[in-house]
Design a protein around this motif. Structure first.
Motif, PDB file in Angstrom:
ATOM      1  N   PRO A 165       0.825  -1.208   0.000  1.00  0.00           N
ATOM      2  CA  PRO A 165       0.000   0.000   0.000  1.00  0.00           C
ATOM      3  C   PRO A 165       0.860   1.259   0.000  1.00  0.00           C
ATOM      4  O   PRO A 165       1.939   1.291   0.598  1.00  0.00           O
ATOM      5  CB  PRO A 165      -0.787  -0.092   1.315  1.00  0.00           C
ATOM      6  N   GLY A 166       0.363   2.291  -0.656  1.00  0.00           N
ATOM      7  CA  GLY A 166       1.073   3.572  -0.687  1.00  0.00           C
ATOM      8  C   GLY A 166       0.771   4.392   0.556  1.00  0.00           C
ATOM      9  O   GLY A 166       0.245   3.880   1.546  1.00  0.00           O
ATOM     10  N   LYS A 167       1.103   5.665   0.472  1.00  0.00           N
ATOM     11  CA  LYS A 167       0.846   6.562   1.606  1.00  0.00           C
ATOM     12  C   LYS A 167      -0.645   6.627   1.897  1.00  0.00           C
ATOM     13  O   LYS A 167      -1.467   6.667   1.001  1.00  0.00           O
ATOM     14  CB  LYS A 167       1.362   7.962   1.312  1.00  0.00           C
ATOM     15  N   GLN A 168      -0.966   6.641   3.178  1.00  0.00           N
ATOM     16  CA  GLN A 168      -2.335   6.735   3.652  1.00  0.00           C
ATOM     17  C   GLN A 168      -2.740   8.213   3.730  1.00  0.00           C
ATOM     18  O   GLN A 168      -1.889   9.089   3.664  1.00  0.00           O
ATOM     19  CB  GLN A 168      -2.446   6.069   5.025  1.00  0.00           C
ATOM     20  N   PRO A 169      -4.034   8.518   3.917  1.00  0.00           N
ATOM     21  CA  PRO A 169      -4.467   9.921   3.995  1.00  0.00           C
ATOM     22  C   PRO A 169      -3.769  10.718   5.104  1.00  0.00           C
ATOM     23  O   PRO A 169      -3.629  11.936   4.986  1.00  0.00           O
ATOM     24  CB  PRO A 169      -5.972   9.807   4.263  1.00  0.00           C
ATOM     25  N   ASP A 170      -3.294  10.058   6.153  1.00  0.00           N
ATOM     26  CA  ASP A 170      -2.590  10.769   7.229  1.00  0.00           C
ATOM     27  C   ASP A 170      -1.080  10.817   6.978  1.00  0.00           C
ATOM     28  O   ASP A 170      -0.301  11.100   7.875  1.00  0.00           O
ATOM     29  CB  ASP A 170      -2.898  10.148   8.588  1.00  0.00           C
ATOM     30  N   SER A 171      -0.673  10.546   5.751  1.00  0.00           N
ATOM     31  CA  SER A 171       0.716  10.627   5.277  1.00  0.00           C
ATOM     32  C   SER A 171       1.607   9.459   5.680  1.00  0.00           C
ATOM     33  O   SER A 171       2.768   9.418   5.296  1.00  0.00           O
ATOM     34  CB  SER A 171       1.398  11.933   5.717  1.00  0.00           C
ATOM     35  N   TRP A 172       1.111   8.506   6.445  1.00  0.00           N
ATOM     36  CA  TRP A 172       1.935   7.360   6.834  1.00  0.00           C
ATOM     37  C   TRP A 172       1.979   6.342   5.701  1.00  0.00           C
ATOM     38  O   TRP A 172       0.986   6.114   5.019  1.00  0.00           O
ATOM     39  CB  TRP A 172       1.388   6.695   8.103  1.00  0.00           C
ATOM     40  N   GLY A 173       3.114   5.711   5.522  1.00  0.00           N
ATOM     41  CA  GLY A 173       3.289   4.668   4.525  1.00  0.00           C
ATOM     42  C   GLY A 173       4.560   3.905   4.831  1.00  0.00           C
ATOM     43  O   GLY A 173       5.355   4.327   5.673  1.00  0.00           O
ATOM     44  N   ALA A 174       4.777   2.790   4.155  1.00  0.00           N
ATOM     45  CA  ALA A 174       5.969   1.971   4.388  1.00  0.00           C
ATOM     46  C   ALA A 174       6.670   1.711   3.061  1.00  0.00           C
ATOM     47  O   ALA A 174       6.659   0.607   2.546  1.00  0.00           O
ATOM     48  CB  ALA A 174       5.610   0.671   5.090  1.00  0.00           C
ATOM     49  N   ALA A 175       7.281   2.740   2.512  1.00  0.00           N
ATOM     50  CA  ALA A 175       8.045   2.579   1.278  1.00  0.00           C
ATOM     51  C   ALA A 175       9.395   1.947   1.612  1.00  0.00           C
ATOM     52  O   ALA A 175       9.904   2.089   2.720  1.00  0.00           O
ATOM     53  CB  ALA A 175       8.243   3.942   0.622  1.00  0.00           C
ATOM     54  N   GLY A 176       9.956   1.256   0.680  1.00  0.00           N
ATOM     55  CA  GLY A 176      11.282   0.682   0.880  1.00  0.00           C
ATOM     56  C   GLY A 176      11.298  -0.533   1.786  1.00  0.00           C
ATOM     57  O   GLY A 176      12.256  -0.749   2.514  1.00  0.00           O
TER      58      GLY A 176
END
Length: 101
Positions: free
Chosen positions: A59-70
């Protein structure tokens, strides 16, 4: 209404095949406290790992800006050593501070 600001969560990591290889995974996003930031970072990491394990797109960035790239399969997150605090802009002259959780 809670005070929401941009936080950074720094999580030490190590390679499970070679524990001498170490690094840091950094998460950023909006939260109202360091504890909430740590919780959100853990949630988005768990969701990314579950998607990867199932062969799905992370999943990409969530509406609250959290995400797990990399996402780094084979690397162990050391959540008990994670630190959260207000996000530090690397281009800023403001001193960096962290709050251990």
């Amino acid at each position: 209404m809670p005070n929401r600001e941009f936080y950074e969560v720094d999580v030490p990591i190590h390679d499970t095949a070679n524990p001498a290889l170490r690094g840091l995974h950094v998460f950023t996003g909006v939260a109202d406290s360091p504890a909430a930031a740590l919780r959100r970072a853990h949630e988005v990491y768990d969701a990314a790992l579950a998607a990867h394990t199932a062969g799905l797109e992370v999943p990409g960035k969530q509406p609250d800006s959290w995400g797990a790239a990399g996402l780094r399969p084979g690397w162990q997150m050391e959540w008990t050593a994670a630190k959260a605090g207000p996000w530090h802009n690397p281009l800023s002259c403001t001193p960096r501070s962290h709050f251990a959780l």
